[in-house]
Design an enzyme around this catalytic site. Structure first.
Site, PDB file in Angstrom:
ATOM      1  N   ASP A  27      -1.979  -5.141   1.254  1.00 36.86           N
ATOM      2  CA  ASP A  27      -1.749  -3.295   2.539  1.00 36.86           C
ATOM      3  C   ASP A  27      -2.769  -2.812   2.157  1.00 36.86           C
ATOM      4  O   ASP A  27      -3.887  -3.938   1.333  1.00 36.86           O
ATOM      5  CB  ASP A  27      -1.237  -2.598   1.030  1.00 36.86           C
ATOM      6  CG  ASP A  27      -0.880  -1.730   1.389  1.00 36.86           C
ATOM      7  OD1 ASP A  27       0.674  -1.419   2.687  1.00 36.86           O
ATOM      8  OD2 ASP A  27      -1.369  -0.556   1.333  1.00 36.86           O
ATOM      9  N   GLU A  29      -5.070   0.382   4.179  1.00 35.84           N
ATOM     10  CA  GLU A  29      -4.370   1.676   4.515  1.00 35.84           C
ATOM     11  C   GLU A  29      -5.809   2.085   5.796  1.00 35.84           C
ATOM     12  O   GLU A  29      -6.900   1.091   5.392  1.00 35.84           O
ATOM     13  CB  GLU A  29      -5.376   2.743   2.900  1.00 35.84           C
ATOM     14  CG  GLU A  29      -4.094   2.736   1.692  1.00 35.84           C
ATOM     15  CD  GLU A  29      -2.513   3.412   2.245  1.00 35.84           C
ATOM     16  OE1 GLU A  29      -2.407   4.669   3.436  1.00 35.84           O
ATOM     17  OE2 GLU A  29      -1.833   2.520   1.896  1.00 35.84           O
ATOM     18  N   HIS A 164       0.987   4.562  -0.196  1.00 39.07           N
ATOM     19  CA  HIS A 164       0.120   5.016   0.144  1.00 39.07           C
ATOM     20  C   HIS A 164      -1.571   4.668  -0.300  1.00 39.07           C
ATOM     21  O   HIS A 164      -2.381   5.456   0.283  1.00 39.07           O
ATOM     22  CB  HIS A 164      -0.016   6.445   0.896  1.00 39.07           C
ATOM     23  CG  HIS A 164       0.681   6.477   1.823  1.00 39.07           C
ATOM     24  ND1 HIS A 164       1.436   5.143   2.688  1.00 39.07           N
ATOM     25  CD2 HIS A 164       2.039   7.420   1.671  1.00 39.07           C
ATOM     26  CE1 HIS A 164       2.398   6.451   3.797  1.00 39.07           C
ATOM     27  NE2 HIS A 164       2.862   7.449   2.759  1.00 39.07           N
ATOM     28  N   ASP A 169       1.094   0.301  -3.595  1.00 41.05           N
ATOM     29  CA  ASP A 169       1.402   0.021  -2.810  1.00 41.05           C
ATOM     30  C   ASP A 169       1.909  -1.699  -2.949  1.00 41.05           C
ATOM     31  O   ASP A 169       3.196  -2.387  -2.670  1.00 41.05           O
ATOM     32  CB  ASP A 169       1.250   0.029  -1.068  1.00 41.05           C
ATOM     33  CG  ASP A 169       1.228   2.075  -0.984  1.00 41.05           C
ATOM     34  OD1 ASP A 169       2.344   1.983  -1.786  1.00 41.05           O
ATOM     35  OD2 ASP A 169       1.207   2.061   0.559  1.00 41.05           O
TER      36      ASP A 169
END
Length: 333
Positions: A27, A29, A164, A169
């Site tokens: 994941d 961001e 998030h 995540d």
């Protein structure tokens, strides 16, 4: 950077021999969703061939610009100012990904962001295949109300603690992927693997930073995101449109091709290659369109919706790349 090792739990004995030998659940961001946006944090859970956790890793990344929607990811400029740059963590990231299938929720997005960061660093991500957990849930026919990660987590009883946040995540995704993978193995389901083609050509078109010491940004300038592409005048295609592409056959010069969504090769470069092959690149989709190229055929974009309505053939980027290698000359040539 954070690392932790865990002891794998027992796994079922029967297992499809064709399944991958390992996975990297990822994941990232980011500062936004556009092609010029940057990664600000990344997490990787390495799993063995049966989905058991081997270890995990997390890092912040200094994007050298405004962090974007802080209200979503919670990472401020001050928090990122002392974080490593992407080139500084690229080798460790590669070590985590090497030889494994990249697994992500809406995997094409995570792969795009990762491929672009490696291209900026003049490196290549060691990823050859990806697996989208949205696509896998569809293959398994999971009764989900939507395709959000929180819905997938709720289905498997996984508690999400910090939505998030890349590390949490990735943890949630790893914990939901394991039972999904086992269900696929038990049902001998073919995994929806997609080819990852590294981005090796890159032109950064980001808007310049405004005011290197802008107030309230911890030394980062305010950034104007560029989520549009300037139109480029191209010469008209000299070949007549021979009609729609038919599966199993060759593309033919003059066919009208439209693109939708992210591509692993920069869109303009992919369009240039199509034009060089004698195809007509169209910015919109109509009943005359011969083929739509998209890596997300289930998306609700206007082009995908129209393609369904008109019955326009759809292929992904990897298949289109193969078709470009052998385009049939236009009639009379």
């Amino acid at each position: 950077m954070l690392e932790d090792r865990t002891i794998p739990a027992s796994s079922p004995t029967a297992w499809p021999a064709a399944y991958p030998r390992g996975y990297a659940v990822v994941d990232v961001e980011t500062t936004g969703l556009a092609r010029d946006d940057r990664i600000i944090s990344a997490a990787v859970y390495r799993l063995d061939e049966r989905g058991e956790v081997e270890d995990h890793w997390y890092t912040l990344v200094n994007p050298e610009r405004d962090p974007g929607p802080v209200w979503i990811h919670g990472l401020t400029s001050d928090m990122l100012a002392s974080a490593p740059l992407f080139p500084d963590i690229a080798e460790e990231f590669s070590h985590r990904l090497d030889g494994r299938v990249l697994v992500a929720h809406n995997a094409v997005f995570d792969w795009q962001m990762i491929a672009r960061e490696y291209a900026r660093a003049e490196r290549e991500a060691p990823v050859r295949q990806r697996l989208c957990t949205i696509a896998l849930s569809k293959e398994l026919g999971l009764p989900l109300p939507n395709h959000k990660l929180e819905s997938l987590a709720a289905h498997f009883g996984v508690v999400q603690q910090r939505a998030h946040h890349a590390l949490d995540d990735a943890r949630v995704l790893a914990e939901t992927f394991r039972p999904s993978l086992r269900a696929a193995a038990e049902g001998s389901v073919r995994l929806p693997l997609q080819e990852c083609r590294p981005l090796t050509e890159w032109r950064d078109t980001a808007a310049p930073l405004i005011g290197q010491q802008a107030g309230g940004h911890g030394g980062f300038g305010a950034y104007r995101p560029t989520n549009w592409r300037p139109s480029r005048r191209r010469p008209a295609c000299p070949h007549p449109n021979p009609g729609r592409y038919e599966e199993g056959k060759r593309l033919k010069q003059g066919m009208r091709v439209a693109f939708s969504g992210d591509t692993s090769i920069e869109r303009e470069l992919l369009e240039d290659r199509a034009i060089e092959a004698g195809l007509h690149v169209s910015t919109s989709l109509s009943r005359l369109t011969s083929l739509l190229v998209t890596n997300d055929p289930e998306a609700a974009t206007s082009k995908v919706v129209k393609a369904r309505q008109y019955g326009t053939p759809v292929v992904d980027e990897a298949a289109f790349g193969q078709l470009l290698r052998d385009v049939e000359p236009a009639s009379g040539q």
